[in-house]
Write a protein that holds these residues in place. Structure first.
Motif, mmCIF file in Angstrom:
data_model
loop_
_atom_site.group_PDB
_atom_site.id
_atom_site.type_symbol
_atom_site.label_atom_id
_atom_site.label_comp_id
_atom_site.label_asym_id
_atom_site.label_seq_id
_atom_site.Cartn_x
_atom_site.Cartn_y
_atom_site.Cartn_z
ATOM 1 N N LYS A 332 0.850 -1.156 -0.127
ATOM 2 C CA LYS A 332 0.233 -0.010 -0.161
ATOM 3 C C LYS A 332 0.427 1.533 0.226
ATOM 4 C CE LYS A 332 -3.506 -2.051 2.376
ATOM 5 N NZ LYS A 332 -4.882 -2.600 4.098
ATOM 6 N N ALA A 333 1.731 1.784 0.192
ATOM 7 C CA ALA A 333 2.859 1.888 0.834
ATOM 8 C C ALA A 333 3.903 2.792 -0.150
ATOM 9 C CB ALA A 333 3.816 2.062 1.763
ATOM 10 N N ALA A 334 4.050 1.456 -1.807
ATOM 11 C CA ALA A 334 4.991 1.345 -2.692
ATOM 12 C C ALA A 334 4.478 2.770 -3.553
ATOM 13 C CB ALA A 334 4.638 0.246 -3.190
ATOM 14 N N ASN A 335 5.040 2.878 -4.370
ATOM 15 C CA ASN A 335 4.815 4.360 -5.203
ATOM 16 C C ASN A 335 3.909 3.657 -6.831
ATOM 17 O OD1 ASN A 335 5.057 5.871 -7.761
ATOM 18 N ND2 ASN A 335 6.853 6.004 -8.039
ATOM 19 N N PRO A 336 2.393 3.167 -7.158
ATOM 20 C CA PRO A 336 1.480 3.274 -7.502
ATOM 21 C C PRO A 336 1.669 3.011 -8.744
ATOM 22 C CG PRO A 336 0.373 5.457 -6.713
ATOM 23 C CD PRO A 336 1.666 4.796 -6.074
ATOM 24 N N ALA A 337 3.015 3.953 -9.307
ATOM 25 C CA ALA A 337 2.876 4.187 -10.187
ATOM 26 C C ALA A 337 4.759 3.439 -10.987
ATOM 27 C CB ALA A 337 3.034 5.633 -11.034
ATOM 28 N N MET A 365 12.117 -2.369 -13.260
ATOM 29 C CA MET A 365 12.331 -1.810 -12.041
ATOM 30 C C MET A 365 13.092 -0.139 -12.717
ATOM 31 S SD MET A 365 14.383 -3.815 -9.680
ATOM 32 C CE MET A 365 15.898 -4.084 -10.451
ATOM 33 N N SER A 366 13.075 0.873 -12.065
ATOM 34 C CA SER A 366 13.445 2.187 -12.079
ATOM 35 C C SER A 366 14.439 2.542 -11.195
ATOM 36 C CB SER A 366 12.783 3.065 -12.335
ATOM 37 O OG SER A 366 11.916 3.520 -11.192
ATOM 38 N N ARG A 367 15.306 3.139 -10.957
ATOM 39 C CA ARG A 367 15.946 3.931 -10.214
ATOM 40 C C ARG A 367 15.584 4.717 -8.918
ATOM 41 N NH1 ARG A 367 18.706 4.874 -6.591
ATOM 42 N NH2 ARG A 367 20.549 6.230 -5.996
ATOM 43 N N THR A 368 14.178 4.402 -8.810
ATOM 44 C CA THR A 368 13.105 4.564 -6.943
ATOM 45 C C THR A 368 12.472 3.120 -6.961
ATOM 46 O OG1 THR A 368 11.461 5.067 -9.052
ATOM 47 C CG2 THR A 368 12.963 7.345 -8.799
ATOM 48 N N LYS A 370 12.064 0.661 -4.590
ATOM 49 C CA LYS A 370 13.007 0.471 -3.123
ATOM 50 C C LYS A 370 11.915 -1.394 -3.076
ATOM 51 C CE LYS A 370 13.903 4.622 -2.341
ATOM 52 N NZ LYS A 370 13.387 5.565 -3.497
ATOM 53 N N ARG A 371 12.947 -0.700 -1.847
ATOM 54 C CA ARG A 371 11.708 -2.290 -0.706
ATOM 55 C C ARG A 371 10.551 -1.951 -0.844
ATOM 56 N NH1 ARG A 371 10.988 -1.851 5.038
ATOM 57 N NH2 ARG A 371 10.322 -4.523 5.718
ATOM 58 N N ALA A 372 9.803 -1.471 -0.855
ATOM 59 C CA ALA A 372 8.483 -1.277 -1.088
ATOM 60 C C ALA A 372 7.628 -1.869 -1.997
ATOM 61 C CB ALA A 372 7.714 -0.171 -0.358
ATOM 62 N N GLU A 373 8.174 -1.115 -3.048
ATOM 63 C CA GLU A 373 8.225 -1.745 -4.752
ATOM 64 C C GLU A 373 8.564 -3.407 -4.452
ATOM 65 O OE1 GLU A 373 7.552 2.363 -3.901
ATOM 66 O OE2 GLU A 373 10.069 1.516 -4.423
ATOM 67 N N LEU A 374 9.411 -3.766 -4.560
ATOM 68 C CA LEU A 374 9.667 -5.109 -5.220
ATOM 69 C C LEU A 374 8.788 -5.939 -3.960
ATOM 70 C CD1 LEU A 374 14.167 -5.057 -4.373
ATOM 71 C CD2 LEU A 374 11.951 -6.039 -6.935
ATOM 72 N N VAL A 375 8.576 -5.397 -2.741
ATOM 73 C CA VAL A 375 7.011 -6.543 -1.806
ATOM 74 C C VAL A 375 5.618 -6.443 -2.660
ATOM 75 C CG1 VAL A 375 6.244 -6.717 -0.315
ATOM 76 C CG2 VAL A 375 8.718 -6.471 0.118
ATOM 77 N N LYS A 376 5.370 -5.310 -3.463
ATOM 78 C CA LYS A 376 4.548 -4.896 -4.121
ATOM 79 C C LYS A 376 4.688 -5.723 -5.338
ATOM 80 C CE LYS A 376 3.638 -1.062 -6.156
ATOM 81 N NZ LYS A 376 3.254 -1.929 -7.841
ATOM 82 N N ALA A 377 5.381 -6.263 -6.335
ATOM 83 C CA ALA A 377 5.459 -7.163 -7.133
ATOM 84 C C ALA A 377 5.944 -8.592 -6.774
ATOM 85 C CB ALA A 377 6.759 -6.579 -7.831
ATOM 86 N N GLY A 378 6.840 -9.100 -5.386
ATOM 87 C CA GLY A 378 5.807 -10.069 -4.850
ATOM 88 C C GLY A 378 4.575 -10.700 -4.854
ATOM 89 N N LEU A 379 3.866 -9.587 -4.141
ATOM 90 C CA LEU A 379 2.474 -9.907 -3.702
ATOM 91 C C LEU A 379 1.310 -9.799 -4.839
ATOM 92 C CD1 LEU A 379 1.017 -10.105 -1.517
ATOM 93 C CD2 LEU A 379 0.996 -8.290 -1.258
ATOM 94 N N GLU A 380 2.002 -8.917 -5.834
ATOM 95 C CA GLU A 380 1.220 -9.005 -7.329
ATOM 96 C C GLU A 380 0.830 -9.676 -8.146
ATOM 97 O OE1 GLU A 380 1.475 -4.812 -8.227
ATOM 98 O OE2 GLU A 380 0.244 -4.227 -6.957
ATOM 99 N N SER A 381 2.045 -10.807 -7.700
ATOM 100 C CA SER A 381 2.837 -11.978 -8.950
ATOM 101 C C SER A 381 1.552 -13.480 -8.499
ATOM 102 C CB SER A 381 4.564 -12.382 -9.061
ATOM 103 O OG SER A 381 3.919 -13.290 -7.365
ATOM 104 N N ILE A 382 1.567 -13.261 -7.406
ATOM 105 C CA ILE A 382 0.370 -13.769 -6.343
ATOM 106 C C ILE A 382 -1.157 -13.958 -7.981
ATOM 107 C CG2 ILE A 382 -0.374 -15.386 -5.548
ATOM 108 C CD1 ILE A 382 1.239 -14.095 -3.540
ATOM 109 N N ALA A 383 -1.306 -12.823 -7.584
ATOM 110 C CA ALA A 383 -3.015 -12.737 -8.547
ATOM 111 C C ALA A 383 -2.817 -12.815 -9.690
ATOM 112 C CB ALA A 383 -3.232 -11.019 -7.442
#
Length: 492
Positions: A332-337, A365-368, A370-383
């Protein structure tokens, strides 16, 4: 005196004992983990004796925790991790090798050899399963080929080749019963789903003698009795056996054609009840749901190797989270873009791609990032992976899916459940009850024993509903990005 139903859910990560009362409510649970034996090739094994010892121990722990008389337990149902396969000696009951876990693709060369013989289509038409090392046959064949003297012993009928359910039935009954149910048999890639028998020709392709395979028994049939090594004064009958995903389908009450569920476990099973006649699909497989009251029902199913295991990877291997509970808030805290995607092909890709040579990738990935975006990508990969399978099922079955019933630990994650509803564009129903695999097997056993009524036992399960909220163009862009990421790992 209250009469109880006992459920054992032997899963990839551990073994659970579940105690149900006379109306089917879960009143107590105990569990024990077992080792994940992984080598530098990524091959995955379990110690079968550890699993059996844990099975007996969790029942002892359950009885102590619930403070009940063991002899108030009337019947036992077993659900189990499917496709995981092992071979043991008929006389000694000792495994000749560790159990090879469903995630393990070490049988790929065996499947490739059979494909070169031009037999893949025949295997698919008879077993309903895409020729793949995911299923039990190639795992058993690997053991027979690589353990000294095993093939010769098998040819003499001195070995048992089976799945975890048949192993537990064998051990719990003191070696008196070697049985499996129709749901587990249909996942071995050796069972003819039309003749409802072990297929001699398919078994010969894998050099597995049918005389080493278990007797196939109705899912609500009689599997013998057990006293759990003297724990019970009077042996309890085993009257229900189901593979874990089939157990969850039954526990979810998906008893009618067109009903669908997803189990979010270490991997995921997306399963649709298609009724009393089999159907064919190019992207997902056809299996048996169960055999109950002497009648079989069929399913379409897609299996994914890494879903909940992605969260474990984030925690134990990357060490960027300390508990699965963190993932929702971080997402939820990750950059939605952010456009980062994780394609978790750590041991290839299952349905609907069937590429055992695919490798995992973090893409976009982009330079921005970070940890939250990697976790979001992992979680969303399930769906994303589950949506791929749902779309394939709708296309190949011609059935429009009205809702998705879900179960498993990750369903507690509200971010994941909402994202699943958004990406798949269907309502998602999360039951109040947990442990749906164990519930399904226990309910099957309880119904078989006359303790539960089929029509009323599911009525106590309440559900939380998630409905699609994401704007259509946003959803399309996200899903197209996922498909592009997957295309980077496919090897054909």
């Amino acid at each position: 005196m209250t009469k109880y139903v006992l459920g054992i859910d032997q899963s990839t990560q551990g073994t659970k004992a579940l105690l149900f009362d006379e109306v089917g409510s879960l009143i107590c649970r105990t569990d024990l983990p077992h080792r994940q034996i992984i080598d530098d090739k990524g091959w995955v094994e379990h110690d079968p004796m550890e699993i059996y010892r844990n099975t007996v121990q969790v029942v002892k722990n359950l009885i102590e925790k619930a403070e009940i008389d063991p002899d108030t337990i009337q019947v036992l149902g077993i659900s189990n991790q499917r496709e995981t396969a092992l071979v043991w000696d008929k006389k000694t009951g000792e495994p000749v090798y560790n159990a090879i876990v469903w995630q393990c693709a070490r049988g790929a060369a065996i499947c490739e050899s059979i494909e070169k013989q031009g037999a893949a289509d025949m295997v698919r038409s008879r077993t309903g399963l895409q020729l793949s090392p995911y299923f039990s046959a190639a795992k058993i064949a690997w053991v027979l080929q690589n353990v000294e003297g095993a093939q010769e012993k098998a040819d003499r009928g001195e070995l048992c080749c089976g799945t975890i359910d048949s192993w537990l039935v064998y051990k719990l009954t003191g070696g008196r019963e070697f049985r499996t149910d129709y749901s587990n048999a249909s996942r071995t890639q050796m069972f003819n789903i039309r003749t409802l028998q072990w297929d001699e020709e398919v078994c010969r392709l894998f050099s597995i003698p049918t005389g080493c395979l278990a007797k196939v028994t109705d899912s609500d049939g009689m599997y013998g009795e057990t006293d759990f090594e003297g724990l019970f004064k009077h042996p309890v009958p085993i009257c229900g056996v189901l593979g874990d995903s089939h157990g969850a389908l039954f526990g979810q009450g998906c008893l009618e054609k067109g009903m669908i569920k997803t189990t979010y476990g270490t991997g995921s099973s997306i399963m649709m009840n298609i009724g009393e006649q089999p159907a064919s699909s190019d992207k997902v497989v056809t299996s048996l749901a169960w055999c109950m009251n002497g009648k079989v029902q069929y399913v379409l199913e897609g299996n994914i190797n890494y879903t909940g295991a992605v969260i474990t990877w984030l925690k134990d291997d990357l060490q960027i989270i300390s508990s699965p509970a963190e993932t929702g808030e971080l997402a939820k805290a990750a950059n939605p873009a952010d456009t980062t995607y994780l394609v978790p092909a750590f041991s290839g890709l299952g349905a609907p791609y069937w590429d055992s040579n695919a490798k995992a990738v973090i893409y976009g990935m982009s330079r921005t990032t970070k940890r939250a975006e990697l976790v979001k990508a992992g979680l969303e990969s399930i769906a994303y992976q589950i949506t791929d399978v749902i779309k394939a099922m709708e296309k190949d079955s011609g059935i429009s899916i009205a809702e998705l019933r879900v179960d498993g630990g990750p369903t507690k994650n509200s971010y994941l459940m909402q994202f699943q509803s958004d990406i798949a564009q269907i309502p998602v129903q999360v039951p109040s009850a947990e442990e749906l695999s164990g519930i399904g097997a226990a309910y099957m056993a309880g119904i078989s024993a006359g303790l539960y009524d089929l029509k009323s036992v599911f009525s106590g399960i309440e559900r939380k509903k998630f409905v699609p909220e994401m704007e259509g163009q946003v959803r399309e862009t996200k899903y197209e990005g996922w498909k592009e990421a997957v295309s980077k790992v496919l090897t054909f």
